[in-house]
Write an enzyme that holds these catalytic residues in place. Structure first.
Site, mmCIF file in Angstrom:
data_model
loop_
_atom_site.group_PDB
_atom_site.id
_atom_site.type_symbol
_atom_site.label_atom_id
_atom_site.label_comp_id
_atom_site.label_asym_id
_atom_site.label_seq_id
_atom_site.Cartn_x
_atom_site.Cartn_y
_atom_site.Cartn_z
ATOM 1 N N HIS A 217 0.837 -1.211 0.000
ATOM 2 C CA HIS A 217 0.000 0.000 0.000
ATOM 3 C C HIS A 217 0.867 1.255 0.000
ATOM 4 O O HIS A 217 0.640 2.184 -0.790
ATOM 5 C CB HIS A 217 -0.939 -0.018 1.211
ATOM 6 C CG HIS A 217 -1.721 1.241 1.396
ATOM 7 N ND1 HIS A 217 -3.032 1.381 0.992
ATOM 8 C CD2 HIS A 217 -1.378 2.433 1.966
ATOM 9 C CE1 HIS A 217 -3.465 2.593 1.283
ATOM 10 N NE2 HIS A 217 -2.481 3.250 1.885
ATOM 11 N N GLU A 218 1.867 1.290 0.883
ATOM 12 C CA GLU A 218 2.713 2.477 0.981
ATOM 13 C C GLU A 218 3.568 2.663 -0.274
ATOM 14 O O GLU A 218 3.768 3.787 -0.751
ATOM 15 C CB GLU A 218 3.594 2.396 2.226
ATOM 16 C CG GLU A 218 2.832 2.346 3.543
ATOM 17 C CD GLU A 218 1.843 3.485 3.704
ATOM 18 O OE1 GLU A 218 2.069 4.564 3.130
ATOM 19 O OE2 GLU A 218 0.827 3.295 4.406
ATOM 20 N N HIS B 56 1.587 4.364 -2.938
ATOM 21 C CA HIS B 56 1.566 5.821 -2.811
ATOM 22 C C HIS B 56 2.802 6.432 -3.478
ATOM 23 O O HIS B 56 2.716 7.471 -4.147
ATOM 24 C CB HIS B 56 1.546 6.222 -1.330
ATOM 25 C CG HIS B 56 0.190 6.193 -0.706
ATOM 26 N ND1 HIS B 56 -0.910 6.825 -1.258
ATOM 27 C CD2 HIS B 56 -0.253 5.614 0.439
ATOM 28 C CE1 HIS B 56 -1.962 6.636 -0.490
ATOM 29 N NE2 HIS B 56 -1.596 5.902 0.546
ATOM 30 N N GLU C 93 -6.296 6.967 -1.368
ATOM 31 C CA GLU C 93 -6.247 5.805 -0.476
ATOM 32 C C GLU C 93 -6.875 4.587 -1.136
ATOM 33 O O GLU C 93 -6.328 3.475 -1.065
ATOM 34 C CB GLU C 93 -6.965 6.119 0.848
ATOM 35 C CG GLU C 93 -6.241 7.113 1.733
ATOM 36 C CD GLU C 93 -4.853 6.637 2.133
ATOM 37 O OE1 GLU C 93 -4.676 5.433 2.421
ATOM 38 O OE2 GLU C 93 -3.938 7.472 2.149
#
Length: 285
Positions: free
Chosen positions: A130-131, A134, A207
């Site tokens: 997930h990070e 980003h 997100e």
């Protein structure tokens, strides 16, 4: 679809800025406010990573101190064809993580001690994916653009307030504004609120996109689903001592001491919605 939604929200912010600039101060006031907002948010863009890391108490962590974290990060970075970000540990019990940095070459990922203790390997992989999403999606850049436009809207509205106090809007002839007084007053108060809501909408879309991209990076959504469920449960009970500007970067909205973020003004979409969207994803090949 989520990228299109982000583009739509950025366009709406831009149109709101142009409309507000026309109502208050004309082109001159709009230009001054926009230049100031660009300078202010440009500084934040280049130094936001240092600010976020320092404000959270994050400390650099070596491979010897956390071989498990490095192993997951290096494997996923290679899979995503990204440079390995700098890794930091936040000495806090609340489980959370965030990525920062203006591009993949200047990226950092920070995780809390609580996260490392709580997550199994598959869940940790989901969080790191997930990070990294980003980072790969340039979400810091997107957020900076949104902050620049929203900041300009706020400043134009502030200039409009002073113009009304001192009897003029400045920059346009009176005849060009006849009949527009009520609309201008409404925009004066509503535009900054609308700008904040649009900015929050962009943050929420990023997100959702990072969740989907992270699941695709790993090959399945199951680890991230379980991680979000754990993060939601534990962050309702354990406060995290970081400022709001840094908490907006976290994978889930942390609980501040004595305060729970409201749904309307939260930078994060509801966890239930994120998990539901992930459950609709199948194994990604």
């Amino acid at each position: 679809m989520k990228t299109l939604k982000t583009t739509f929200l950025l366009t709406a912010l831009t149109l709101l800025l142009l409309a507000l600039g026309q109502a208050f101060g004309g082109h001159r006031g709009l230009t001054i406010a926009l230049v100031f907002a660009v300078l202010m948010n440009g500084t934040a863009y280049f130094f936001s990573d240092k600010i976020a890391l320092a404000s959270s108490g994050a400390q650099p962590i070596s491979r010897e101190e956390s071989p498990r974290l490095y192993q997951v990060m290096e494997r996923l970075s290679a899979k995503a064809n990204l440079p390995v970000p700098k890794l930091y540990m936040i000495p806090q019990e609340a489980p959370n993580a965030f990525a920062t940095g203006r591009n993949p070459s200047h990226a950092s990922v920070a995780v809390t001690q609580g996260l490392m203790e709580l997550m199994d390997d598959e869940e940790l992989e989901g969080v790191i994916a997930h990070e990294l999403s980003h980072v790969r999606n340039y979400d810091i850049l997107t957020s900076s653009i949104a902050a620049t436009i929203a900041g300009a809207i706020t400043w134009v509205a502030e200039m409009g307030r002073w113009g009304m106090i001192f009897g003029g809007m400045g920059g346009e002839r009176d005849g060009e504004r006849e009949g527009g007084g009520l609309a201008a007053i409404l925009m004066l108060f509503l535009a900054p609120v609308a700008a904040v809501l649009l900015q929050l909408g962009i943050s929420r879309q990023r997100e959702y996109q990072a969740d989907a991209s992270g699941a695709k990076m790993v090959g399945h959504p199951y680890g991230l689903i379980r991680a979000l469920e754990k993060l939601g449960a534990y962050n309702k009970r354990i406060p995290m001592d970081i400022p709001p500007s840094t908490s907006a970067l976290c994978i889930v909205a942390p609980l501040a001491a004595g305060q729970v973020l409201s749904g309307l003004f939260s930078t994060h979409p509801p966890l239930e919605d994120r998990i539901e969207q992930l459950r609709h994803m199948t194994v990604v090949r």
